[in-house]
Design an enzyme around this catalytic site. Sequence first.
Site, PDB file in Angstrom:
ATOM      1  N   GLY A  70       0.862  -1.193   0.000  1.00 28.60           N
ATOM      2  CA  GLY A  70       0.000   0.000   0.000  1.00 28.60           C
ATOM      3  C   GLY A  70       0.891   1.233   0.000  1.00 28.60           C
ATOM      4  O   GLY A  70       2.072   1.167  -0.349  1.00 28.60           O
ATOM      5  N   ARG A  71       0.312   2.356   0.446  1.00 25.57           N
ATOM      6  CA  ARG A  71       1.072   3.617   0.432  1.00 25.57           C
ATOM      7  C   ARG A  71       2.372   3.516   1.216  1.00 25.57           C
ATOM      8  O   ARG A  71       3.425   3.942   0.774  1.00 25.57           O
ATOM      9  CB  ARG A  71       0.246   4.737   1.069  1.00 25.57           C
ATOM     10  CG  ARG A  71      -0.929   5.227   0.266  1.00 25.57           C
ATOM     11  CD  ARG A  71      -1.560   6.381   1.041  1.00 25.57           C
ATOM     12  NE  ARG A  71      -2.774   6.851   0.425  1.00 25.57           N
ATOM     13  CZ  ARG A  71      -3.972   6.294   0.615  1.00 25.57           C
ATOM     14  NH1 ARG A  71      -4.110   5.256   1.404  1.00 25.57           N
ATOM     15  NH2 ARG A  71      -5.043   6.787   0.012  1.00 25.57           N
ATOM     16  N   ILE A  72       2.284   2.958   2.454  1.00 22.89           N
ATOM     17  CA  ILE A  72       3.465   2.956   3.331  1.00 22.89           C
ATOM     18  C   ILE A  72       4.492   1.937   2.825  1.00 22.89           C
ATOM     19  O   ILE A  72       5.692   2.220   2.775  1.00 22.89           O
ATOM     20  CB  ILE A  72       3.060   2.676   4.795  1.00 22.89           C
ATOM     21  CG1 ILE A  72       2.119   3.772   5.295  1.00 22.89           C
ATOM     22  CG2 ILE A  72       4.297   2.595   5.693  1.00 22.89           C
ATOM     23  CD1 ILE A  72       1.440   3.477   6.632  1.00 22.89           C
ATOM     24  N   ARG A 124      -2.353  -8.815  -2.286  1.00 19.03           N
ATOM     25  CA  ARG A 124      -3.456  -9.608  -2.838  1.00 19.03           C
ATOM     26  C   ARG A 124      -3.382  -9.669  -4.363  1.00 19.03           C
ATOM     27  O   ARG A 124      -3.615 -10.697  -4.961  1.00 19.03           O
ATOM     28  CB  ARG A 124      -4.798  -9.056  -2.372  1.00 19.03           C
ATOM     29  CG  ARG A 124      -5.244  -9.765  -1.086  1.00 19.03           C
ATOM     30  CD  ARG A 124      -6.601  -9.348  -0.676  1.00 19.03           C
ATOM     31  NE  ARG A 124      -6.566  -7.942  -0.289  1.00 19.03           N
ATOM     32  CZ  ARG A 124      -7.458  -7.367   0.493  1.00 19.03           C
ATOM     33  NH1 ARG A 124      -8.464  -8.065   0.955  1.00 19.03           N
ATOM     34  NH2 ARG A 124      -7.360  -6.102   0.822  1.00 19.03           N
ATOM     35  N   THR A 125      -3.013  -8.530  -4.985  1.00 16.89           N
ATOM     36  CA  THR A 125      -2.867  -8.494  -6.446  1.00 16.89           C
ATOM     37  C   THR A 125      -1.619  -7.688  -6.800  1.00 16.89           C
ATOM     38  O   THR A 125      -1.221  -6.807  -6.036  1.00 16.89           O
ATOM     39  CB  THR A 125      -4.079  -7.789  -7.113  1.00 16.89           C
ATOM     40  OG1 THR A 125      -4.274  -6.532  -6.463  1.00 16.89           O
ATOM     41  CG2 THR A 125      -5.352  -8.628  -7.013  1.00 16.89           C
ATOM     42  N   ALA A 134       3.232  -2.430  11.077  1.00 19.73           N
ATOM     43  CA  ALA A 134       1.826  -2.506  10.637  1.00 19.73           C
ATOM     44  C   ALA A 134       0.902  -2.633  11.847  1.00 19.73           C
ATOM     45  O   ALA A 134       0.478  -1.619  12.429  1.00 19.73           O
ATOM     46  CB  ALA A 134       1.661  -3.664   9.667  1.00 19.73           C
ATOM     47  N   ARG A 135       0.609  -3.839  12.239  1.00 14.74           N
ATOM     48  CA  ARG A 135      -0.178  -4.094  13.443  1.00 14.74           C
ATOM     49  C   ARG A 135       0.395  -5.329  14.135  1.00 14.74           C
ATOM     50  O   ARG A 135       0.823  -6.281  13.478  1.00 14.74           O
ATOM     51  CB  ARG A 135      -1.648  -4.343  13.106  1.00 14.74           C
ATOM     52  CG  ARG A 135      -2.456  -3.068  12.876  1.00 14.74           C
ATOM     53  CD  ARG A 135      -2.629  -2.263  14.178  1.00 14.74           C
ATOM     54  NE  ARG A 135      -3.414  -1.055  14.019  1.00 14.74           N
ATOM     55  CZ  ARG A 135      -2.915   0.169  13.800  1.00 14.74           C
ATOM     56  NH1 ARG A 135      -1.605   0.363  13.709  1.00 14.74           N
ATOM     57  NH2 ARG A 135      -3.713   1.207  13.685  1.00 14.74           N
ATOM     58  N   GLU A 137      -0.722  -4.207  23.013  1.00 13.71           N
ATOM     59  CA  GLU A 137      -0.091  -2.947  23.452  1.00 13.71           C
ATOM     60  C   GLU A 137      -0.803  -2.368  24.666  1.00 13.71           C
ATOM     61  O   GLU A 137      -2.032  -2.443  24.729  1.00 13.71           O
ATOM     62  CB  GLU A 137      -0.136  -1.926  22.301  1.00 13.71           C
ATOM     63  CG  GLU A 137       0.689  -2.365  21.114  1.00 13.71           C
ATOM     64  CD  GLU A 137       0.610  -1.395  19.942  1.00 13.71           C
ATOM     65  OE1 GLU A 137       0.060  -0.292  20.099  1.00 13.71           O
ATOM     66  OE2 GLU A 137       1.121  -1.744  18.873  1.00 13.71           O
ATOM     67  N   HIS A 169       5.253   2.026  19.375  1.00 11.82           N
ATOM     68  CA  HIS A 169       4.220   2.414  18.387  1.00 11.82           C
ATOM     69  C   HIS A 169       4.316   3.916  18.064  1.00 11.82           C
ATOM     70  O   HIS A 169       3.400   4.686  18.360  1.00 11.82           O
ATOM     71  CB  HIS A 169       2.814   2.070  18.895  1.00 11.82           C
ATOM     72  CG  HIS A 169       1.798   2.016  17.787  1.00 11.82           C
ATOM     73  ND1 HIS A 169       0.666   1.239  17.833  1.00 11.82           N
ATOM     74  CD2 HIS A 169       1.732   2.665  16.580  1.00 11.82           C
ATOM     75  CE1 HIS A 169      -0.048   1.406  16.727  1.00 11.82           C
ATOM     76  NE2 HIS A 169       0.584   2.267  15.947  1.00 11.82           N
TER      77      HIS A 169
HETATM   78  C1  DGY Z   1      -2.237   4.362  12.485  1.00 14.42           C
HETATM   79  O1  DGY Z   1      -2.459   5.450  11.960  1.00 14.42           O
HETATM   80  O2  DGY Z   1      -2.854   3.343  12.178  1.00 14.42           O
HETATM   81  C2  DGY Z   1      -1.220   4.325  13.566  1.00 14.42           C
HETATM   82  O3  DGY Z   1      -0.752   3.039  13.762  1.00 14.42           O
HETATM   83  C3  DGY Z   1      -1.809   4.856  14.849  1.00 14.42           C
HETATM   84  O4  DGY Z   1      -3.041   4.302  15.023  1.00 14.42           O
END
Ligand code: DGY
Length: 324
Positions: free
Chosen positions: A159-161, A182-183, A242-243, A272, A290
């Site tokens: 994606g963007r990041i 995914r694609t 990411a997460r 977290e 984070h």
């Molecule tokens: C986001 O923008 O998703 C950062 O991780 C903070 O929530």
Amino acid sequence: MTDSKLRVLLTRRWPQTVEDAMAQVFELRVNPDNKPMTQAELAQGLAWADVLCPTVTDVLSAELLSAPSVRTRLLANFGVGFNHIDMAAAKTAGIAVTNTPGVLTDATAEIAMTLLLNTARRAGEGERLVRAGQWEGWHPIHMLSTQVTGKTLGIVGMGRIGLAFARQAHYGFGMRVLYSARTPRSDETLQGLPARYCSLSELLAASDFVSLHCPASPETHHLINAQSLALMKPTAHLINTARGDVVNEADLADALQHGVIAGAGLDVYEAEPMVTPSLLDLPNVVLLPHMGSGTTQTRVAMGECAMANIRAFSNGQALLNQVV
Ligand code: DGY
């Protein structure tokens, strides 16, 4: 509905300039002690506010969003990720959700690069050594680390990041870029970046650095676990901005302890602010709290982006960054 009548609740403190701007046009309430609100406080907030502005630390469950007392019609999330909001429940309840994409891309990509360089070059370990007064001086085999320039970077989720980080790595450090998504992305989307699309398993096996940029979802939950870590090179490093729940943290700690991979750099965690305790004792992992989007410039831009969405809502216009 006019701006001046709209009730807006911020669940945490925002940069002062944005709070001030919001207070001029909305009836603004801000969580004064800046701690995560309890479920009971969120329920009260949803009953008071036309617009509630949550962050990643607010769990907005189906139970909360479907309560008959809910007045809120817009959740203007301060952040790009929205896995803390039950989207299906928001949709059913007729509550729109917006996020803040784009404005945090560069700052988050910078933190991914910070982690990559730190884990590869053992910067955290070196800094701890100097501060502890244990550095005995230069010698040819002291603290040897992994060179980054020219190595292969695998991006999971382009994606963007992911793309911004891949561009920094390729143009700044001559890295070869593989990506899984995914694609496949079009050449136009990749903005000319020579990145090769491949399967996740090929990416894991071929990369010197694997960096996660996919959203948290049922499909990506524990995508990185003992099995996927075993596919990586023993010299490879994992980066996660990411997460947290994309990675099985216990499996990662085990892999780092037993040399399955060489190192890791983490900005996000499964629960977290708790961090799997065994990670805290490992020298080969860099741990950040984070802070991917945490530059002043970006946090102001995130607040302004959320505010622009609220103004559009208030004026009955199309929302700028609607995700539900
Ligand atoms: C986001 O923008 O998703 C950062 O991780 C903070 O929530």
